[in-house]
Motif scaffolding. Structure first.
Motif, short mmCIF file in Angstrom:
data_model
loop_
_atom_site.label_atom_id
_atom_site.label_comp_id
_atom_site.label_asym_id
_atom_site.label_seq_id
_atom_site.Cartn_x
_atom_site.Cartn_y
_atom_site.Cartn_z
N ALA A 1 84.99 -0.90 19.07
CA ALA A 1 84.33 -0.24 20.30
C ALA A 1 83.83 0.97 20.68
CB ALA A 1 84.92 -1.04 21.36
N GLY B 1 86.27 -4.81 24.77
CA GLY B 1 85.65 -4.73 23.37
C GLY B 1 87.14 -5.22 21.90
N ASP C 1 78.97 1.21 15.87
CA ASP C 1 81.00 0.46 16.18
C ASP C 1 81.38 -0.42 14.66
OD1 ASP C 1 79.15 -1.44 15.90
OD2 ASP C 1 79.20 -1.59 17.91
#
Length: 818
Positions: free
Chosen positions: A174, A143, A204
């Motif tokens: 993330a 991520g 997020d």
């Protein structure tokens, strides 16, 4: 190089021993700390570097490069994180001057996505010189690293002692953002720290608008350092922003204004306005005017700003009275300072031209998912007038209520929810108060009660084990039979709800038969490593069926006889052979008949992903298989199929002597379209499938590829719609029924398709022509659903990159498509 030590031949062991003695001699002569100045000593350090090669939810991978001018002795790497450890130790017993060591470490499911994993590597040469360690930080899940930035103020701004300063911060992680804040230093006696803690559900990415009071500050350089704390308690610092603070309040300034707004907006979109003035900002707002002249005045809004505020950031929610789309408008922003000077539009260039943006107002209302995530499927439920969306990343159903156009409390379900279907009530398409959700992270179907808005049960799907019994005739004339097991994943993906019973409109439904596709896993048997299956489960009798009808037949030299075993899960249903290898019938002491199913084994599997949808009257389901048109290896061409739950099973057969027999275990479901029909369809339209749809009575279905192909219930191609490839969302008008025929569409023989462009296309299925384009702010990239909302109007619901868009298509627009 394998991290384990290499095995050497006797000759190489002798050479290595000599090398080792030489090393010992050198160390004895000029070891570290000996004070020796021997010119022959090796004092050069090895060099070690780490390079990340991949990071997924299940593993990280990196490569360690080490080198030395004379020879490496050892290379070490250590991997550490909360709840995780790994690494390797490699020892060389021959002269190696350069090496690259790849390493992969599996990530347990208990490690959250976004966890920072630290890798430290070092090396030592034969003279025991140690390399400087190299450190690599990898984020699990791929991520990317967390980040936090200051978006306001800017380093070119000037603040004033005693005034308030707008501070805007954005952060992403993330592992979700738990808190955002900043540290202000340089003009205070001690650094000032402020933050906001967010409550669940955490996002997020998030932005924060706040203010910093400069009361009690001194003049000088103010430094603002942003920080973010994620859900695991880890803090990330961002790049600081420095600006000058003065104690002089000017009297002849003009506010500086900036604003941000997309070029395509919805009527209830937002506009972000920033204003700065050292003498203080008292008002801030925006104006919208018609094109082409900029008059008359169309819409505006403004707010008063608290006293002694030198900069302000405000987000306005517009409410533009636009009913025709697309419409072009002009947008400006303004502010007024404490000296009542305005015309605060930001000058552009040396000419001092007031900034004016032209925007296009389009249809729809886009609402971000309440807690982020990813939509896998959607369903409109008329009894609650709500859209239910499976959020595969958050293990929940997001509930968007059309009465108030807001998201309600999400419903927690099983692991990685994917497909959604409603419990059938009758042939008029009435939906019950139960939703069925495929939990693709396990082997369960969630039952969600729409009255209580809660998950109430999880149906355990059985294991269906496919086996082939291969009969081969050898050169000696003997028959050899070999049993082979084919292990498929039982994890459900897409759902289609059908029900048994009469097909007359208004007839109550009988037993519910849930058609579902499965998603593959890495451990499946060859040749089905990346293949899924299609099955159905009778949710009341717990009877199961494995779709094999499309594969019936035999190869030239091999006869593969099918057997399918049902293994009950959690005591639901029975464990039995639902397709026996052989059913035996004794006609006489000298005459025995046998009944078996012979298949072409590779055709049993379906590609990942295979889509399915049920008709509005719950009689039929359409299936569409994704993948390359021409196929690869043992994979067949992409296939499309239909299933009719009312067709029933073949219950008897006639042997070669003309004797009829009743089958103890009926195995062939006549509702599954046969393989010859599938082959015939693909011969006409051999293209990858990216989405499927079916009309109310299941007489007409569509599969989307380079175009959208419409076919009847015998899989005969009726025509094609010139939809573009790419975004896959398609759906029929909820009252579309029958097959294409001459005459007007009556506003219902219509078809809706997403596009690569920010628009939804409407097609007339009688004449296969596009008749309407509905502009949207963003392209619909996920599923699209249509639903009636009264008065002949239809609401379209689609998933976009920024949330869920709701678009109303009026009865007048639909009638014009006739």
């Amino acid at each position: 190089m394998n991290p384990n030590s290499a095995r050497l031949s006797p000759a190489r062991r002798l050479a290595a021993a000599a090398f080792g003695l030489a090393v010992v001699a050198v160390i004895g002569a000029c070891g570290e700390g000996s004070g020796s100045t021997c010119a022959t000593c090796d004092t050069g350090r090895p060099v070690v570097t780490l390079t990340q090669t991949s990071s997924t939810d299940s593993a990280i991978a990196f490569t360690t490069h080490a080198s030395d001018n004379l020879g490496l002795l050892t290379v070490h790497a250590r991997v550490t994180a909360a709840g995780l450890a790994g690494g390797f130790d490699t020892t060389f017993t021959s002269a190696v001057t350069s090496v690259d060591i790849p390493y992969t470490l599996s990530i347990p499911s208990t490690i959250p996505t976004g966890t920072q994993i630290t890798v430290v590597a070092t090396a030592m040469d034969g003279a025991h010189n140690a390399a400087h360690p190299d450190t690599l930080v990898i984020t699990s899940g791929g991520g990317g690293a967390a980040a936090v930035i200051v978006t306001n103020p800017h380093s070119t701004d000037t603040a004033v002692v005693g005034f308030s300063l707008a501070v805007a911060i954005s952060g992403k992680s993330a592992s979700k953002v738990k808190a955002l804040g900043y540290i202000a230093s340089g003009v205070f006696a001690t650094p000032f720290r402020d933050s906001v803690i967010f409550s669940s559900p955490l996002l997020d990415s998030i932005a924060l608008d706040t203010a910093l009071s400069l009361v009690g500050a001194s003049s000088g350089t103010l430094t603002i350092t942003p920080f973010m704390i994620d859900s695991l308690g880890r803090q990330t610092l961002g790049n600081p922003v420095s600006l000058f603070v003065t104690n002089v309040v000017p009297t002849n300034t003009i506010p500086i204004v900036d604003f941000s707004i997309p070029s395509r907006i919805e009527s209830r979109d937002t506009i972000h306005v920033e204003a700065r003035d050292r003498s203080g900002v008292t008002w801030v707002g925006y104006e919208v005017r018609n094109l082409p002249s900029g008059t008359p005045f169309f819409s505006a809004d403004s707010v008063a700003v608290p006293a002694n505020t030198s900069s302000v950031v405000h987000t306005f929610r517009m409410n533009l009275p636009v009913t025709s789309f697309p419409t072009s408008l002009q947008v400006q922003a303004f502010a007024r300072n404490a000296n009542t000077r305005d015309y605060a539009r930001k000058p552009v260039g040396n000419g001092g031209v007031i900034r004016t943006d032209t925007v296009i107002v389009v249809a729809g209302l886009t609402t971000p998912l309440a807690a982020g995530g990813l939509v896998a499927d959607a369903l409109y439920h008329p009894p609650t007038n709500s859209i239910y969306l499976s959020n595969i990343e958050r293990n929940e159903l997001d509930v968007f209520n059309l009465n108030d156009s807001t998201f309600h409390t999400p419903i927690q379900v099983g692991s990685r929810p994917w497909g959604i279907a409603a419990w059938p009530r009758d042939r008029d398409g009435t939906m019950g108060d139960t939703l069925l959700v495929a939990n693709s992270g396990g082997t369960l179907i969630s039952y969600v009660n729409t009255n209580s808005q809660r998950e109430v049960y999880r149906y355990p799907l059985p294991v269906l084990l496919a086996q082939s019994v291969t009969s081969t005739t050898g050169s000696n004339g003997l028959l050899t039979e070999t049993i082979t097991d084919y292990f498929f994943s039982d994890r459900p993906q897409y759902l289609a709800a059908t029900c048994q019973g009469a097909v007359t409109p208004g007839t109550p439904c009988g037993n519910v038969v849930l058609v579902y596709t499965t998603t593959p896993t890495a451990g499946q048997s060859t040749p089905f490593v990346n293949d899924g299956t299609v099955r159905w489960e009778n949710l009341q009798t717990h009877q199961s069926h494995f779709f094999f009808e499309q594969a019936m037949g035999q190869s030239a030299d091999t006869k593969d006889t099918l057997q399918v075993q049902r293994i009950a899960a959690q005591g639901v249903g029975t464990t039995s052979a639902i397709v026996p290898f052989r059913q035996q019938f004794v006609n006489s002491p000298t005459d025995t008949a046998y009944y078996s199913i012979v298949v072409k084994v590779p055709l049993l599997g379906f590609r990942d992903t295979t889509y399915t949808r049920n008709s509005g009257n719950f009689r039929r389901a359409v299936l569409g298989e994704g993948g390359a048109a021409g196929g690869t290896g043992t994979q067949p061409n992409s296939r499309a199929m239909l299933y009719d739950v009312t067709s029933g099973f073949t219950t008897s057969f006639v042997d070669k002597f003309g004797v009829g027999h009743v089958l103890p275990v009926p195995v062939i479901d006549n509702g599954v379209s046969g393989s010859f029909l599938v082959t015939d369809f693909i011969a006409n339209t051999s293209t990858p499938v990216s989405g499927v749809a079916i009309n109310f009575d299941g007489e007409l279905a569509g599969v989307r590829a380079d175009s959208t192909y419409l076919f009847d219930n015998s899989l005969r191609l009726q025509g094609l719609l010139q939809t573009s490839s790419g975004n896959a969302g398609i759906d029929f008008h909820p009252q579309n029924a029958g097959v294409p025929a001459p005459g007007p569409s009556l506003g219902t023989h219509l078809f809706f398709a997403a596009s690569k462009q920010p628009q939804v296309e409407v097609y007339n299925t009688n004449f296969y022509a596009r008749c309407l384009v509905v502009p949207t702010r963003d392209p619909v990239i996920g599923p699209i659903k249509s639903a009636p909302i009264g008065g002949g109007n239809v609401v379209l619901v689609g998933a976009t990159a920024h949330g869920v868009v709701i678009v109303t298509v009026t009865a007048g627009q639909l009638s014009a498509c006739s």
